[in-house]
Design an enzyme around this catalytic site. Structure first.
Site, PDB file in Angstrom:
ATOM      1  N   GLY A  39     -45.887  32.558 -23.742  1.00 23.90           N
ATOM      2  CA  GLY A  39     -45.257  32.444 -22.061  1.00 23.90           C
ATOM      3  C   GLY A  39     -44.591  31.036 -22.390  1.00 23.90           C
ATOM      4  CG  MET A  41     -47.395  25.355 -21.221  1.00 20.64           C
ATOM      5  SD  MET A  41     -49.070  24.635 -20.109  1.00 20.64           S
ATOM      6  CE  MET A  41     -49.502  23.119 -21.198  1.00 20.64           C
ATOM      7  N   GLY A  42     -46.036  27.778 -23.988  1.00 20.25           N
ATOM      8  CA  GLY A  42     -47.042  28.177 -25.274  1.00 20.25           C
ATOM      9  C   GLY A  42     -47.147  28.957 -26.210  1.00 20.25           C
ATOM     10  CB  VAL A  44     -51.743  32.297 -28.196  1.00 21.98           C
ATOM     11  CG1 VAL A  44     -53.196  32.486 -28.958  1.00 21.98           C
ATOM     12  CG2 VAL A  44     -51.556  32.483 -27.370  1.00 21.98           C
ATOM     13  CE  LYS A  58     -52.163  28.448 -23.675  1.00 22.13           C
ATOM     14  NZ  LYS A  58     -52.997  28.239 -22.197  1.00 22.13           N
ATOM     15  CG  ASP A 152     -52.895  34.308 -14.075  1.00 26.93           C
ATOM     16  OD1 ASP A 152     -53.310  35.624 -13.316  1.00 26.93           O
ATOM     17  OD2 ASP A 152     -52.574  34.205 -14.821  1.00 26.93           O
TER      18      ASP A 152
END
Length: 651
Positions: A39, A41-42, A44, A58, A152
């Site tokens: 995504g 930001m990071g 997995v 993650k 979310d």
């Protein structure tokens, strides 16, 4: 017998995408096997622990690691996740937010998301729906009891595992009562109406989304229908939802959950108890003398899931394939690059050490999730223009002895609870403790850097960046439909230092001239670029298949420094985004999307198209589109740090 040098590698499990050359081989004490998702930001990763168990790990993208604010967000996520214990959430295994490359590990959850299951098999039957409603309510009750709000909850974040539904992805979770972040995160059609007005997230916001989950699981459609983000948000604010098809026994509870008034919604505990009471068999579960109510309800949920949760498979997940890949990669466990020594008696090592040990008290694989889902496994590595990068390294870690139940911190390592027959139980305290809220974030520093204004957005770029403001450019498409429909508009290109190829670019060409591939940059476009920036010069819109920035009739050469992939035509997502979510730009939420973008093989050996990932942030109200084709360092933070003019200034 050891594998032969010319032996074919083991097949890649369907839930994993291949590792990139820049991906780590080990993360902390885990051997990395493949990619589960990525995504803004990071990323997995799927990995194996020292006992060959499947784990989801993650990490933060490398370009964010050096920024304290991203480390703080990651540490907060780890701390929040470590509090939660439920039947229907993945088990937290540990985290090292202070490592050179921070990481967080949970159990891997096999299966399909609710979104995928409904698309492939249709809505849940009545018995499975009841178990789904009870399990997801139990998870939210445990989350809220730990002093956390998820914020979310949506079909893509609920995994239908073989042993029950699991609530995943705590990336934007907050502590209850946290008012330090006024940004609106979430997904249009699932974020509660009060969140759209920038009110702090509360458990009631999660329950609003829970009501939508039940509608989706029961009917296969969102309670607020389909359409643009603006249309969905308008329906959410108005409470214009369609509950047709929801079973009568759940109708009243779901209708209350979807109320525009947060005070009218049921709590997660109420929803859990109400749904559980509908199942007379579960209600008759044998109670042990002295058991408290929380333990009894959890036992009833287990009985319900055991009896009716059938037909949900692992979606092709086979742990032995992960193990084969780990063995082919050089063994499983703490590798030489990991430098983590695991204690075996619940003690913490004091720094990096050689050797290996045993992680005591963790569970069999059952948790974790990612944004790409199983479809990501259809990408196969074909060509790498350049390959560079470093692996991740771990630190000494604390091992939890069997029977431990409390989270602990030692040597920078947050350790999750061990699995026992009697895990920590939620709901024993109806109100979060006073220690549940996190400390407020420090005040923002005065903004530094080059101040650049584009339309109603001001951004601050680092002083060593080069920013081109290109004025009065004629934006127009090609073909008879576009004749005489020019738009004269400005646009901005910005790039970090150390890119000599940028000196050769004529920035007066707004579309994609071939010279641009040698210049890693971002683009900020207004109405002209939005109107003619889509595939074959069509408009960029909020529709999922109309967000790719590709103003050309032919693909360009692949970008140097970017990994390119082949795609399986049978499962290639086409122009649908790999990722679609809200992301902060200043104090507003942009529609953030990631698309596979076609390009030509730079060496000409393969006539087939290759694909790389394009990221974009779309603000339709402000008519601003930001495009990043290169994974530019720091751009997420630059955008989040921006400022919009006040409404009065805009007018």
């Amino acid at each position: 017998m050891p594998p032969q040098p010319d032996a074919a590698p083991p097949p890649l499990p369907p839930e994993l995408a291949p590792l990139l050359p820049t991906d780590p081989v080990t993360i902390g004490p885990f051997r990395v096997i493949g990619r589960l998702g990525s995504g803004g930001m990071g990323a997995v990763y799927g990995a194996l622990d020292a006992e060959h168990r499947c784990v989801a790990v993650k990490v933060i993208h490398a370009e964010h690691v050096r920024r304290p604010e991203y480390r703080e967000l990651f540490a907060r996520e780890a701390e929040l996740v470590s509090r939660i214990d439920a039947e229907c959430t993945p088990r937290f295994l540990g985290a090292d937010p202070n490592a050179p490359e921070p990481w967080l590990a949970t159990e891997f959850v096999p299966g399909r998301t609710l979104q995928q299951h409904v698309r492939e098999f249709g809505p849940l039957d009545e018995a499975a729906l009841r178990a789904f409603a009870a399990g997801t309510a139990e998870a939210l009750a445990a989350i809220h009891a730990a002093g956390v709000v998820h914020l979310d909850v949506k079909p893509g974040n609920i995994m239908l595992a073989p042993d029950g539904p699991k609530v995943l992805d705590f990336g934007i979770a907050r502590a209850i009562g946290d008012t330090t972040d006024k940004n609106v995160y979430g997904t249009p059609g699932w974020a509660a109406p009060e969140r759209l007005d920038r009110q702090p997230g509360t458990p009631a916001a999660d329950m609003f989304a829970w009501g939508g989950l039940i509608v989706f699981a029961a009917t296969g459609r969102s309670p607020f229908g389909t359409g643009t983000s603006a249309e969905l948000l308008e329906r959410v604010r108005a409470g214009d939802c369609d509950l047709t098809g929801v079973p009568e026994e759940l109708m009243e509870l779901v209708a209350r959950a979807l109320s525009t008034d947060p005070e009218a919604r049921p709590t997660a505990v109420e929803a859990f108890h109400t749904v559980l009471a509908l199942d007379t068999v579960a209600a008759d579960a044998i109670e042990e003398p002295g058991e408290d109510a929380a333990a009894i309800h959890r036992k009833r949920l287990r009985a319900l899931l055991h009896r009716v949760w059938t037909g949900f498979d692992a979606a092709g997940h086979r742990p032995e394939l992960w193990m084969a890949l780990g063995t082919a990669a050089g063994g499983v466990g703490v590798a030489a690059g990991g430098a983590a020594a695991l204690a075996t008696q619940g003690t913490a090592g004091g720094g990096a050490a050689a050797g290996s040990g045993k992680l005591v008290g963790t569970a069999s694989a059952a948790g974790g999730g990612a944004s790409w889902g199983a479809g990501a496994g259809t990408l196969t590595k074909s060509a790498t223009v350049t390959a560079a990068g470093t692996g991740l390294s771990g630190k000494a870690m604390l091992t939890v002895a069997a029977g431990a139940t409390a989270a602990a911190v030692a040597g920078g390592w947050l350790v999750g609870r061990a699995v026992t027959d009697q895990p920590l139980l939620p709901f024993t305290d109806p109100e979060p403790s006073a220690t549940a809220a996190l400390a407020p974030s420090p005040e923002e520093d005065e903004k530094e850097g080059q101040e650049v204004r584009f339309r109603n957005l001001t951004l601050w770029f680092p002083e060593d960046w080069t920013v081109h403001v290109i004025e009065d450019i004629e934006f127009v498409g090609f073909g008879p439909d576009h004749e005489g429909r020019e738009i004269v508009d400005d646009w901005i290109a910005a790039h970090p230092p150390g890119n000599p190829g940028c000196a050769e670019v004529d920035w007066n060409h707004w579309e994609w001239p071939a010279a641009l591939v040698e210049c890693p940059h971002i683009r900020i476009l207004g109405p002209g670029g939005i109107t003619y920036g889509g595939a074959v010069y069509e408009p960029i819109t909020e529709e999922p298949d109309a967000g790719l920035f590709a103003p050309s009739q032919n693909p360009l050469p692949c970008i140097p420094g970017i990994d390119a992939y082949e795609a399986d035509p049978a499962s290639f997502p086409g122009q649908s985004p790999l990722v679609e979510e809200l992301a902060p730009v200043g104090d507003r939420s942009a529609l953030y999307r990631e698309y596979l973008t076609p390009c030509g093989n730079p060496d000409g050996r393969d006539p087939e198209l290759l694909y790389y990932t394009q990221r974009s942030w779309f603000l339709p109200e402000s008519q601003i589109l930001i495009v990043d084709e290169y994974g530019i360092e720091d751009i997420d933070a630059i955008l989040a740090d921006g400022e919009f003019a006040s409404r009065s200034e805009e007018d």
